[in-house]
Each structure stands twice: as structure tokens, then as C-alpha cells.
Design a protein around this motif. Structure first.
Motif, mmCIF file in Angstrom:
data_model
loop_
_atom_site.group_PDB
_atom_site.id
_atom_site.type_symbol
_atom_site.label_atom_id
_atom_site.label_comp_id
_atom_site.label_asym_id
_atom_site.label_seq_id
_atom_site.Cartn_x
_atom_site.Cartn_y
_atom_site.Cartn_z
ATOM 1 N N GLY A 44 -25.242 19.958 -40.270
ATOM 2 C CA GLY A 44 -23.852 20.260 -40.549
ATOM 3 C C GLY A 44 -23.609 20.394 -42.038
ATOM 4 N N ASP A 45 -22.560 21.119 -42.376
ATOM 5 C CA ASP A 45 -22.138 21.320 -43.762
ATOM 6 C C ASP A 45 -20.700 20.863 -43.912
ATOM 7 N N LEU A 46 -20.375 20.406 -45.094
ATOM 8 C CA LEU A 46 -19.004 20.164 -45.504
ATOM 9 C C LEU A 46 -18.893 20.771 -46.892
ATOM 10 N N LEU A 47 -17.944 21.692 -47.071
ATOM 11 C CA LEU A 47 -17.905 22.416 -48.338
ATOM 12 C C LEU A 47 -16.507 22.853 -48.727
ATOM 13 N N TYR A 48 -16.391 23.180 -50.011
ATOM 14 C CA TYR A 48 -15.199 23.770 -50.591
ATOM 15 C C TYR A 48 -15.539 25.227 -50.858
ATOM 16 N N ASN A 49 -14.711 26.132 -50.363
ATOM 17 C CA ASN A 49 -14.979 27.569 -50.435
ATOM 18 C C ASN A 49 -13.785 28.275 -51.062
ATOM 19 N N VAL A 50 -14.052 29.221 -51.957
ATOM 20 C CA VAL A 50 -13.004 30.056 -52.543
ATOM 21 C C VAL A 50 -13.361 31.505 -52.258
ATOM 22 N N GLN A 51 -12.439 32.211 -51.614
ATOM 23 C CA GLN A 51 -12.616 33.647 -51.392
ATOM 24 C C GLN A 51 -11.647 34.371 -52.317
ATOM 25 N N ASN A 52 -12.173 35.325 -53.071
ATOM 26 C CA ASN A 52 -11.435 36.017 -54.123
ATOM 27 C C ASN A 52 -11.545 37.520 -53.873
ATOM 28 N N TYR A 53 -10.464 38.140 -53.407
ATOM 29 C CA TYR A 53 -10.485 39.556 -53.070
ATOM 30 C C TYR A 53 -9.596 40.329 -54.023
ATOM 31 N N GLN A 78 -10.384 26.981 -49.393
ATOM 32 C CA GLN A 78 -10.667 26.497 -48.047
ATOM 33 C C GLN A 78 -11.546 25.249 -48.066
ATOM 34 N N LEU A 79 -11.298 24.376 -47.122
ATOM 35 C CA LEU A 79 -12.235 23.313 -46.785
ATOM 36 C C LEU A 79 -12.920 23.758 -45.503
ATOM 37 N N ARG A 80 -14.229 23.670 -45.470
ATOM 38 C CA ARG A 80 -14.974 24.197 -44.333
ATOM 39 C C ARG A 80 -15.933 23.159 -43.789
ATOM 40 N N GLY A 81 -16.013 23.140 -42.483
ATOM 41 C CA GLY A 81 -17.023 22.369 -41.786
ATOM 42 C C GLY A 81 -17.869 23.340 -40.977
ATOM 43 N N ALA A 82 -19.165 23.101 -40.918
ATOM 44 C CA ALA A 82 -20.052 24.008 -40.187
ATOM 45 C C ALA A 82 -21.121 23.209 -39.466
ATOM 46 N N VAL A 83 -21.588 23.734 -38.348
ATOM 47 C CA VAL A 83 -22.718 23.163 -37.616
ATOM 48 C C VAL A 83 -23.762 24.253 -37.435
ATOM 49 N N PHE A 84 -25.020 23.842 -37.328
ATOM 50 C CA PHE A 84 -26.086 24.833 -37.174
ATOM 51 C C PHE A 84 -27.277 24.223 -36.468
ATOM 52 N N ILE A 85 -28.083 25.102 -35.906
ATOM 53 C CA ILE A 85 -29.401 24.734 -35.393
ATOM 54 C C ILE A 85 -30.418 25.409 -36.300
#
Length: 186
Positions: A44-53, A78-85
């Protein structure tokens, strides 16, 4: 880890962005994985993300209005949570090794800011910062994949959710982004 990325698609008609623009996405995060066996891991991930368009200013533009500016950009924090295999495909030893990650993510868009630069008739510039905009969706989700090589990985992600409420009838910003991640620690 830190990551930088760019939009692959330009967005929908009326909300297209300027391309190429190499820092459409910047993120800082933490990743944790748990090995299941020699090949598979869950993580899993926990991150801070900035999208700039940076929005393209042409006669087809309708996002968020039809006014044409010298420059206009939208930032999503954004605050993001992610899961992965994770699928490991070589011998690792005491290092990350080579791997492929497949997963999903969820975002909480806690801030949306629009910056505009207006060229006035007397050739001066007016800069404006607008926040607390009410037309963007605070929750988002999508799919992601990564190919990793020790302390470096390449990722691609596809946003399934809409940035804007459907009742506002606004064109969507790019859904497909790709980039690179650099790990600061094993």
C-alpha cells in the motif's frame, strides 16, 4: 519516494491542456509491502499528490468558462491511498529487485486552486488566484501499474472518476498520466 509525471492524453474537447508539460503531477509518499512468497507481495501507498494542469487558451475552451487568458492553470492538492499486488520477476537478495505492481487508488482532493494571468488593454498583467471552487469532486479513484528496477520505477495510472460534478457539464481534464518514481530508501 518522490515522483514526477505528465499527462498522456490532452483532456476532453473544451478542457484541453498545453502539452508537453513534464510536471503535470508531483508526489511524495510512503510505500509498504508485505511479501507473500518468492513471487508475490501485497502493498500500500500513502502519499501527497499535486496535479498541475495548464489550460490551452483557444476558441474551443469552456473549462471553467469561455474567457481567454494569457495563462490559466488548475492545481489539485490530493491525499491518496493505494493498494497493489506485486509480481517479482528476478532474484532479489537484499534489494528491491525488478517487479511489476498492479493496483487501485483513491484520492481526497482537499484543495483546488485556479491561477489566471490576464493581459490588459494597456499591456499590463493582472494575476488572480481563485480557491474554494464548488464545481470539483472531492473524491476520486482509478487504476495504476508500475514497473520497478531497484530504486527507480515507471508508472502509469488511469483516473476512472470525474474531476468535476456531472451536473456542471464541464469537460474532463486528462485521465491518463505516466511518470517516474525515485526511492529515497530501500
Amino acid at each position: 519516494y518522490i515522483a514526477i509525471g505528465m499527462a498522456i492524453d490532452g483532456g476532453e474537447q473544451g478542457g484541453r491542456i498545453r502539452q508537453p508539460h513534464f510536471f503535470d503531477e508531483t508526489r511524495f509518499g510512503f510505500r509498504y509491502k508485505r511479501r507473500l512468497n518468492g513471487v508475490f507481495s501485497l502493498g500500500g501507498d500513502l502519499l501527497y499528490n499535486v496535479q498541475n494542469y495548464s489550460l490551452r487558451q483557444d476558441s474551443l475552451k469552456i473549462l471553467p468558462d469561455t474567457l481567454l487568458y494569457k495563462k490559466q492553470r488548475m492545481l489539485f492538492h490530493q491525499l491518496r491511498g493505494a493498494v497493489f499486488i506485486r509480481i517479482n520477476y528476478d532474484k532479489r537478495g537484499n534489494r528491491l529487485g525488478n517487479y511489476i505492481d498492479l493496483g487501485a487508488y483513491g484520492d481526497f482532493n482537499f484543495a483546488h486552486i485556479m491561477y489566471t494571468r490576464i493581459k490588459n488593454a494597456d499591456n499590463t498583467l493582472t494575476r488572480a488566484k481563485t480557491s474554494r471552487l464548488k464545481y470539483f469532486n472531492p473524491l476520486g479513484y482509478g487504476l495504476h501499474a508500475r514497473v520497478g528496477f531497484n530504486l527507480f520505477s515507471c508508472y502509469v495510472q488511469y483516473r476512472l472518476s470525474d474531476f468535476f460534478y456531472s451536473s456542471k457539464h464541464l469537460p474532463e481534464l486528462p485521465r491518463l498520466t505516466a511518470g517516474v518514481e525515485f526511492f529515497l530508501k530501500k
